[in-house]
Design a protein around this motif. Structure first.
Motif, PDB file in Angstrom:
ATOM      1  N   MET A   1       0.840  -1.186   0.000  1.00  0.00           N
ATOM      2  CA  MET A   1       0.000   0.000   0.000  1.00  0.00           C
ATOM      3  C   MET A   1       0.880   1.244   0.000  1.00  0.00           C
ATOM      4  O   MET A   1       1.865   1.316   0.714  1.00  0.00           O
ATOM      5  CB  MET A   1      -0.903  -0.025   1.228  1.00  0.00           C
ATOM      6  N   ALA A   2       0.509   2.238  -0.774  1.00  0.00           N
ATOM      7  CA  ALA A   2       1.295   3.460  -0.897  1.00  0.00           C
ATOM      8  C   ALA A   2       1.163   4.316   0.364  1.00  0.00           C
ATOM      9  O   ALA A   2       0.167   4.245   1.085  1.00  0.00           O
ATOM     10  CB  ALA A   2       0.821   4.249  -2.111  1.00  0.00           C
ATOM     11  N   GLU A   3       2.186   5.138   0.597  1.00  0.00           N
ATOM     12  CA  GLU A   3       2.156   6.061   1.723  1.00  0.00           C
ATOM     13  C   GLU A   3       1.076   7.105   1.495  1.00  0.00           C
ATOM     14  O   GLU A   3       0.741   7.439   0.371  1.00  0.00           O
ATOM     15  CB  GLU A   3       3.493   6.789   1.845  1.00  0.00           C
ATOM     16  N   SER A   4       0.558   7.656   2.602  1.00  0.00           N
ATOM     17  CA  SER A   4      -0.412   8.738   2.497  1.00  0.00           C
ATOM     18  C   SER A   4       0.295   9.994   2.009  1.00  0.00           C
ATOM     19  O   SER A   4       1.335  10.369   2.551  1.00  0.00           O
ATOM     20  CB  SER A   4      -1.059   9.012   3.853  1.00  0.00           C
ATOM     21  N   THR A  12      -3.418  13.703  -5.760  1.00  0.00           N
ATOM     22  CA  THR A  12      -3.957  13.617  -7.115  1.00  0.00           C
ATOM     23  C   THR A  12      -3.057  12.756  -7.997  1.00  0.00           C
ATOM     24  O   THR A  12      -3.538  11.880  -8.721  1.00  0.00           O
ATOM     25  CB  THR A  12      -4.118  15.031  -7.712  1.00  0.00           C
ATOM     26  N   GLN A  13      -1.755  12.975  -7.916  1.00  0.00           N
ATOM     27  CA  GLN A  13      -0.817  12.198  -8.725  1.00  0.00           C
ATOM     28  C   GLN A  13      -0.847  10.720  -8.332  1.00  0.00           C
ATOM     29  O   GLN A  13      -0.804   9.835  -9.189  1.00  0.00           O
ATOM     30  CB  GLN A  13       0.605  12.746  -8.604  1.00  0.00           C
ATOM     31  N   GLN A  14      -0.915  10.451  -7.039  1.00  0.00           N
ATOM     32  CA  GLN A  14      -0.968   9.059  -6.578  1.00  0.00           C
ATOM     33  C   GLN A  14      -2.196   8.350  -7.148  1.00  0.00           C
ATOM     34  O   GLN A  14      -2.109   7.213  -7.623  1.00  0.00           O
ATOM     35  CB  GLN A  14      -0.983   9.014  -5.051  1.00  0.00           C
ATOM     36  N   LEU A  15      -3.342   9.026  -7.137  1.00  0.00           N
ATOM     37  CA  LEU A  15      -4.554   8.426  -7.693  1.00  0.00           C
ATOM     38  C   LEU A  15      -4.431   8.224  -9.205  1.00  0.00           C
ATOM     39  O   LEU A  15      -4.857   7.188  -9.729  1.00  0.00           O
ATOM     40  CB  LEU A  15      -5.778   9.272  -7.350  1.00  0.00           C
ATOM     41  N   ARG A  16      -3.838   9.184  -9.898  1.00  0.00           N
ATOM     42  CA  ARG A  16      -3.618   9.026 -11.338  1.00  0.00           C
ATOM     43  C   ARG A  16      -2.759   7.788 -11.597  1.00  0.00           C
ATOM     44  O   ARG A  16      -3.050   6.999 -12.491  1.00  0.00           O
ATOM     45  CB  ARG A  16      -2.927  10.254 -11.924  1.00  0.00           C
ATOM     46  N   ASP A  17      -1.723   7.637 -10.794  1.00  0.00           N
ATOM     47  CA  ASP A  17      -0.829   6.481 -10.946  1.00  0.00           C
ATOM     48  C   ASP A  17      -1.559   5.161 -10.670  1.00  0.00           C
ATOM     49  O   ASP A  17      -1.154   4.113 -11.162  1.00  0.00           O
ATOM     50  CB  ASP A  17       0.374   6.600 -10.000  1.00  0.00           C
ATOM     51  N   GLU A  18      -2.629   5.221  -9.880  1.00  0.00           N
ATOM     52  CA  GLU A  18      -3.406   4.029  -9.533  1.00  0.00           C
ATOM     53  C   GLU A  18      -4.567   3.796 -10.498  1.00  0.00           C
ATOM     54  O   GLU A  18      -5.412   2.936 -10.257  1.00  0.00           O
ATOM     55  CB  GLU A  18      -3.922   4.144  -8.102  1.00  0.00           C
ATOM     56  N   GLY A  19      -4.632   4.575 -11.597  1.00  0.00           N
ATOM     57  CA  GLY A  19      -5.636   4.327 -12.627  1.00  0.00           C
ATOM     58  C   GLY A  19      -6.868   5.206 -12.581  1.00  0.00           C
ATOM     59  O   GLY A  19      -7.808   5.003 -13.349  1.00  0.00           O
ATOM     60  N   PHE A  20      -6.892   6.195 -11.716  1.00  0.00           N
ATOM     61  CA  PHE A  20      -8.008   7.149 -11.675  1.00  0.00           C
ATOM     62  C   PHE A  20      -7.674   8.245 -12.691  1.00  0.00           C
ATOM     63  O   PHE A  20      -7.116   9.278 -12.358  1.00  0.00           O
ATOM     64  CB  PHE A  20      -8.181   7.714 -10.262  1.00  0.00           C
ATOM     65  N   VAL A  65      -9.715  14.989  -1.476  1.00  0.00           N
ATOM     66  CA  VAL A  65      -9.382  14.398  -2.771  1.00  0.00           C
ATOM     67  C   VAL A  65      -9.952  12.979  -2.760  1.00  0.00           C
ATOM     68  O   VAL A  65      -9.613  12.178  -1.886  1.00  0.00           O
ATOM     69  CB  VAL A  65      -7.848  14.357  -2.999  1.00  0.00           C
ATOM     70  N   LEU A  66     -10.829  12.697  -3.704  1.00  0.00           N
ATOM     71  CA  LEU A  66     -11.501  11.399  -3.753  1.00  0.00           C
ATOM     72  C   LEU A  66     -11.146  10.653  -5.036  1.00  0.00           C
ATOM     73  O   LEU A  66     -11.115  11.250  -6.121  1.00  0.00           O
ATOM     74  CB  LEU A  66     -13.019  11.583  -3.725  1.00  0.00           C
ATOM     75  N   GLY A  67     -10.910   9.371  -4.909  1.00  0.00           N
ATOM     76  CA  GLY A  67     -10.816   8.486  -6.056  1.00  0.00           C
ATOM     77  C   GLY A  67     -12.174   7.843  -6.220  1.00  0.00           C
ATOM     78  O   GLY A  67     -12.638   7.125  -5.339  1.00  0.00           O
ATOM     79  N   GLY A  77     -12.084   8.306 -11.718  1.00  0.00           N
ATOM     80  CA  GLY A  77     -11.671   9.701 -11.773  1.00  0.00           C
ATOM     81  C   GLY A  77     -11.261  10.236 -10.419  1.00  0.00           C
ATOM     82  O   GLY A  77     -11.446   9.596  -9.387  1.00  0.00           O
ATOM     83  N   VAL A  78     -10.700  11.440 -10.449  1.00  0.00           N
ATOM     84  CA  VAL A  78     -10.240  12.144  -9.259  1.00  0.00           C
ATOM     85  C   VAL A  78     -11.106  13.379  -9.068  1.00  0.00           C
ATOM     86  O   VAL A  78     -11.216  14.215  -9.970  1.00  0.00           O
ATOM     87  CB  VAL A  78      -8.762  12.569  -9.392  1.00  0.00           C
ATOM     88  N   LEU A  79     -11.730  13.473  -7.905  1.00  0.00           N
ATOM     89  CA  LEU A  79     -12.560  14.623  -7.561  1.00  0.00           C
ATOM     90  C   LEU A  79     -11.875  15.372  -6.434  1.00  0.00           C
ATOM     91  O   LEU A  79     -11.586  14.785  -5.382  1.00  0.00           O
ATOM     92  CB  LEU A  79     -13.949  14.145  -7.130  1.00  0.00           C
ATOM     93  N   VAL A  80     -11.607  16.657  -6.643  1.00  0.00           N
ATOM     94  CA  VAL A  80     -10.975  17.514  -5.640  1.00  0.00           C
ATOM     95  C   VAL A  80     -11.969  18.606  -5.297  1.00  0.00           C
ATOM     96  O   VAL A  80     -12.520  19.262  -6.184  1.00  0.00           O
ATOM     97  CB  VAL A  80      -9.669  18.138  -6.176  1.00  0.00           C
TER      98      VAL A  80
END
Length: 102
Positions: A1-4, A12-20, A65-67, A77-80
């Motif tokens: 699991m990735a760090e917070s 946002t970048q972490q979620l993009r990297d996870e496919g969002f 920030v929501l995935g 998607g990513v909702l901020v």
């Protein structure tokens, strides 16, 4: 699991990297994804990841920030959004409904 992540940008970048991959926003009371430059209504959306940020001294720095995952299309998607006192009422109602379902 990735760090917070420590920042909204990192989250946002972490979620993009996870496919969002899509930008998400609340429009007309519902979550929509920006796909090929167009805002597209979603079907049933679930929140899969939540990152909440609180400013150390300024309530205006509170962000969420929501995935989110649209099960009908399979899109993610990513909702901020602002969080707390500065949140838009329409966004607050939509997020409350999404988060109450968790």
């Amino acid at each position: 699991m990735a760090e917070s992540p420590d920042t909204v940008t990192a989250a946002t970048q972490q979620l993009r990297d996870e496919g969002f991959e899509h930008d998400a926003d609340v429009r007309d009371g519902n979550v929509q994804f920006r796909i090929d430059g167009q805002w597209t209504p979603t079907g049933t959306v679930d929140v899969e990841v939540i990152h909440r940020f609180e400013g150390p001294s300024d309530p205006g720095d509170e962000m969420i920030v929501l995935g989110v995952h649209d099960h009908a299309s399979g899109q993610k998607g990513v909702l901020v959004a602002a969080y707390g006192a500065d949140i838009d009422p329409e966004t607050a109602d939509c997020l409350r409904a999404l988060l109450d379902d968790r």
